[in-house]
Write a protein that holds these residues in place. Structure first.
Motif, mmCIF file in Angstrom:
data_model
loop_
_atom_site.group_PDB
_atom_site.id
_atom_site.type_symbol
_atom_site.label_atom_id
_atom_site.label_comp_id
_atom_site.label_asym_id
_atom_site.label_seq_id
_atom_site.Cartn_x
_atom_site.Cartn_y
_atom_site.Cartn_z
ATOM 1 N N ALA A 1 47.858 45.103 42.829
ATOM 2 C CA ALA A 1 46.680 44.586 42.137
ATOM 3 C C ALA A 1 45.960 43.513 42.940
ATOM 4 O O ALA A 1 44.797 43.196 42.648
ATOM 5 N N ASP B 1 43.223 43.718 47.316
ATOM 6 C CA ASP B 1 41.784 43.503 47.503
ATOM 7 C C ASP B 1 41.380 42.075 47.154
ATOM 8 O O ASP B 1 40.471 41.504 47.764
ATOM 9 N N ILE B 2 42.046 41.492 46.168
ATOM 10 C CA ILE B 2 41.708 40.138 45.726
ATOM 11 C C ILE B 2 42.129 39.112 46.772
ATOM 12 O O ILE B 2 41.395 38.162 47.068
ATOM 13 N N GLN C 1 41.954 33.869 40.457
ATOM 14 C CA GLN C 1 43.059 34.725 40.882
ATOM 15 C C GLN C 1 44.148 34.790 39.813
ATOM 16 O O GLN C 1 44.719 35.856 39.553
ATOM 17 N N ALA D 1 43.241 37.000 37.082
ATOM 18 C CA ALA D 1 43.210 38.392 37.531
ATOM 19 C C ALA D 1 44.554 39.090 37.330
ATOM 20 O O ALA D 1 44.615 40.325 37.283
ATOM 21 N N ARG E 1 46.644 39.301 34.691
ATOM 22 C CA ARG E 1 46.669 40.134 33.474
ATOM 23 C C ARG E 1 45.524 41.139 33.486
ATOM 24 O O ARG E 1 45.704 42.303 33.080
ATOM 25 N N LYS E 2 44.368 40.726 33.955
ATOM 26 C CA LYS E 2 43.199 41.607 33.945
ATOM 27 C C LYS E 2 43.447 42.880 34.738
ATOM 28 O O LYS E 2 42.996 43.966 34.349
ATOM 29 N N HIS E 3 44.173 42.763 35.841
ATOM 30 C CA HIS E 3 44.403 43.916 36.715
ATOM 31 C C HIS E 3 45.842 44.416 36.648
ATOM 32 O O HIS E 3 46.287 45.132 37.551
ATOM 33 N N TRP E 4 46.525 44.073 35.562
ATOM 34 C CA TRP E 4 47.925 44.478 35.438
ATOM 35 C C TRP E 4 48.102 45.987 35.576
ATOM 36 O O TRP E 4 49.085 46.462 36.176
ATOM 37 N N HIS E 5 47.151 46.753 35.056
ATOM 38 C CA HIS E 5 47.287 48.211 35.080
ATOM 39 C C HIS E 5 47.438 48.760 36.493
ATOM 40 O O HIS E 5 48.045 49.811 36.701
ATOM 41 N N LEU E 6 46.912 48.035 37.484
ATOM 42 C CA LEU E 6 47.024 48.486 38.866
ATOM 43 C C LEU E 6 48.433 48.297 39.420
ATOM 44 O O LEU E 6 48.789 48.905 40.439
ATOM 45 N N THR F 1 51.542 44.339 27.375
ATOM 46 C CA THR F 1 51.565 45.245 28.517
ATOM 47 C C THR F 1 52.489 46.426 28.242
ATOM 48 O O THR F 1 52.236 47.537 28.728
#
Length: 208
Positions: A25, A28-29, A75, A78, A80-85, A118
């Motif tokens: 996740a 890229d960040i 960051q 990010a 939790r926001k991008h946990w799905h990745l 999650t």
């Protein structure tokens, strides 16, 4: 099944049935490898995330991390926001083993360190997580592996005999925690090794 075979098989989820890697996740960040490793080991670390598995809310978690690293607020949020990745796919052969056990009439449940929200998200994405008889989620019971309490909660919740439970987990500490609670346990290394371990205990294995 052989007389001495386990009667209940209990699966962990992360890194046993589904892949989990927080680096996915953040590539890229935080493209720089060294900085990303710092962030995931010191800012939003495994121990920090484990508190969400214990039941801490994401709002509390983010506030705590931001207080330590106010310059990294975006960051931190990010995570939790991008946990799905972080959970891109299932381990198909592990899932096949679990479903094969269920189809063969073996009693299968799951015991996992997971935040409640999650886990709900994962169960909607991976329908096979609805197939076992049930699951103990650490975030719901506010206890985590390898502490003895969560194994005892699982046994009581599902009416299991600890001596006849076989626990499967990728963490050696969690495996040892299960053994300390009177369970049988297997350290998960690969689906192939798991299949061999199950066969040795007289359990049906769908993989060749």
């Amino acid at each position: 099944m052989a007389q001495d075979s386990p009667q209940h098989v209990v699966f962990d989820i992360g890194r046993v049935l589904i892949h989990y890697d927080p680096h996915l996740a953040f590539r890229d960040i935080i493209p720089d490898d060294e900085e990303r490793h710092f962030f995931l080991s010191e800012v939003c670390s495994h121990d920090w995330n484990l508190e969400q598995d214990r039941g801490r809310s994401w709002a509390e978690a983010e506030a705590e991390a931001i207080a330590r690293h106010p310059d990294r607020e975006e960051q931190i949020r990010a995570f939790r926001k991008h946990w799905h990745l972080m959970v891109p796919h299932a381990y198909d052969n592990s899932v096949a083993i679990m479903l094969g056990l269920i189809d063969a009439g073996v009693d299968v449940t799951m015991l996992t360190n997971f935040a409640t929200d999650t886990f709900d998200e994962a169960r909607e994405r991976f329908a096979f997580l609805k197939r076992p008889r049930g699951v103990t989620v650490s975030g719901e019971v506010r206890q985590i592996k390898p502490d003895r309490a969560i194994y005892d909660i699982h046994v009581e919740s599902f009416g299991l005999d600890p001596a006849k439970c076989l626990f499967i987990d990728d963490s050696e500490k969690n495996v040892e925690g299960a053994r300390a609670a009177g369970w049988q346990a297997v350290h998960f290394v690969s689906p192939e090794e798991l299949a061999r371990a199950l066969a040795e205990r007289g359990l049906p294995v769908p993989l060749d």
